[in-house]
Scaffold this motif. Structure first.
Motif, short mmCIF file in Angstrom:
data_model
loop_
_atom_site.label_atom_id
_atom_site.label_comp_id
_atom_site.label_asym_id
_atom_site.label_seq_id
_atom_site.Cartn_x
_atom_site.Cartn_y
_atom_site.Cartn_z
N UNK A 1 16.86 80.48 -4.63
CA UNK A 1 16.82 79.09 -4.16
C UNK A 1 18.04 78.34 -4.68
N UNK A 2 18.42 78.61 -5.92
CA UNK A 2 19.57 77.92 -6.50
C UNK A 2 20.85 78.23 -5.75
N UNK A 3 21.00 79.44 -5.24
CA UNK A 3 22.19 79.78 -4.45
C UNK A 3 22.25 78.91 -3.21
N UNK A 4 21.12 78.75 -2.53
CA UNK A 4 21.09 77.94 -1.31
C UNK A 4 21.36 76.48 -1.64
N UNK A 5 20.87 76.01 -2.80
CA UNK A 5 21.20 74.65 -3.23
C UNK A 5 22.70 74.52 -3.43
N UNK A 6 23.31 75.49 -4.11
CA UNK A 6 24.75 75.45 -4.34
C UNK A 6 25.52 75.44 -3.03
N UNK A 7 25.10 76.27 -2.08
CA UNK A 7 25.78 76.35 -0.79
C UNK A 7 25.69 75.02 -0.05
N UNK B 1 6.10 80.09 -1.85
CA UNK B 1 6.67 81.36 -2.32
C UNK B 1 7.90 81.77 -1.52
N UNK B 2 8.99 82.06 -2.23
CA UNK B 2 10.24 82.51 -1.63
C UNK B 2 10.58 83.88 -2.21
N UNK B 3 11.02 84.79 -1.36
CA UNK B 3 11.33 86.15 -1.80
C UNK B 3 12.66 86.15 -2.55
N UNK C 1 7.99 80.53 5.96
CA UNK C 1 8.88 81.68 5.99
C UNK C 1 9.36 81.95 4.58
N UNK C 2 8.82 82.99 3.96
CA UNK C 2 9.14 83.28 2.56
C UNK C 2 10.55 83.82 2.38
N UNK C 3 11.26 84.06 3.47
CA UNK C 3 12.64 84.54 3.38
C UNK C 3 13.65 83.42 3.54
N UNK C 4 13.20 82.19 3.74
CA UNK C 4 14.10 81.08 4.04
C UNK C 4 14.02 80.01 2.95
N UNK C 5 15.02 79.98 2.08
CA UNK C 5 15.05 78.99 1.00
C UNK C 5 15.67 77.67 1.43
N UNK C 6 16.17 77.59 2.66
CA UNK C 6 16.92 76.40 3.09
C UNK C 6 16.10 75.11 3.02
N UNK C 7 14.82 75.09 3.46
CA UNK C 7 14.07 73.83 3.38
C UNK C 7 13.89 73.33 1.94
N UNK C 8 13.69 74.27 1.02
CA UNK C 8 13.54 73.89 -0.39
C UNK C 8 14.86 73.32 -0.92
N UNK C 9 15.95 74.00 -0.60
CA UNK C 9 17.27 73.55 -1.06
C UNK C 9 17.62 72.18 -0.50
N UNK C 10 17.25 71.94 0.75
CA UNK C 10 17.55 70.63 1.35
C UNK C 10 16.82 69.51 0.61
N UNK C 11 15.58 69.78 0.19
CA UNK C 11 14.84 68.78 -0.57
C UNK C 11 15.48 68.53 -1.93
#
Length: 275
Positions: free
Chosen positions: A19-25, A190-192, A218-228
């Protein structure tokens, strides 16, 4: 460019699935200047993942249980930027014997390790960066959470640590608010991730989310969490603190599914229309 000009510290990047990677991106795409943190044997994983970000990024050494690393973090950020606008706390760890269903048998030392690394560390990083947030006129601390209002199968002492994390966040919000510093958590479904792979029964948990969350999951998609997370790091959230924002497809608000009736009939009353 919601984060244009912001100087952010992102902890917890291990792989591109973090999740942190997607936040960074997303933060870089939104105009932020970021640094990552890593330590020990996992630092190489952080370094490899960092090469996949849109822009090159430096990685600072940070073991949150090492006071010297925390002191060095403050010094490095002061020399590098002079001020800090936000930090993501994406740090959690519990020894294997503190998970998996052996709650009553888990060694006290393992429970304390989970508590120190996953909850107290939020205060530790806050103390390290708040002097630099003072220089910025305020800032935002955001942590990653997993719903601690219920007892999950196999989550055991990590669940207790997450409950402590939520309490730590509230007290930080109380004590730092007068300085213009906010503290919030994002409670993700839960995110994979690499960390999730160490949680017994994770696949079953993710399956329950997919079937019961009103919006699906979708447990493979961290983007919604990172956007928040990026929202909470931005000035758009300037009046929000002490909050736990659920990004879980609505699962947290649903009751347990009722067992089906043998007759197959619904328990719901018949629908009527106005005369």
């Amino acid at each position: 460019m919601m984060l244009a000009g912001k100087k952010l510290v992102i902890t917890g990047v291990l792989t591109k699935d973090s999740i942190a990677f997607e936040v960074a991106r997303q933060a870089q795409e939104q105009g932020a200047d970021i640094v990552l943190t890593g330590f020990g044997r996992t630092r190489r994983m952080t370094e490899r993942s960092a090469t996949r970000l849109p822009e090159p990024v430096d990685i600072l050494e940070l073991d949150v249980n090492n006071p010297d690393d925390l002191t060095a973090l403050t010094a490095d950020l002061r020399e590098r930027w002079g001020s800090v606008d936000g930090i993501l706390h994406a740090i959690a760890h519990a020894p294997g014997d503190a998970l998996g269903g052996g709650f009553l048998q888990a060694p006290t030392a393992s429970a304390l390790t989970a508590f120190q690394t996953s909850a107290i560390s939020l205060r530790e990083v806050a103390v390290a960066v708040t002097p630099l947030m003072d220089e910025a006129g305020g800032g935002s601390i955001v942590g990653l959470d997993f719903d601690a209002t219920v007892a999950w199968p196999a989550y055991d002492w990590m669940g207790v640590a997450k409950a402590a994390l939520e309490s730590v966040s509230r007290y930080l919000a109380r004590d730092l608010g007068a300085r213009g510093i906010r503290c919030n958590l994002v409670s993700a479904g839960p995110i994979e991730t690499a960390a999730a792979g160490g949680i017994p029964g994770f696949d079953g948990l993710a399956g329950a989310w997919q079937s019961q969350a009103p919006l699906g999951w979708d447990a493979t998609d961290a983007a919604p969490v990172a956007s928040a997370v990026c929202f909470l790091l931005s000035d758009h959230a300037r009046a929000i603190t002490a909050e736990v924002l659920h990004v879980d497809g609505g699962y947290h608000a649903m009751g347990s599914p009722l067992p089906s009736l043998s007759s197959g009939e619904s328990t719901a009353p018949p629908l009527t229309t106005p005369a």
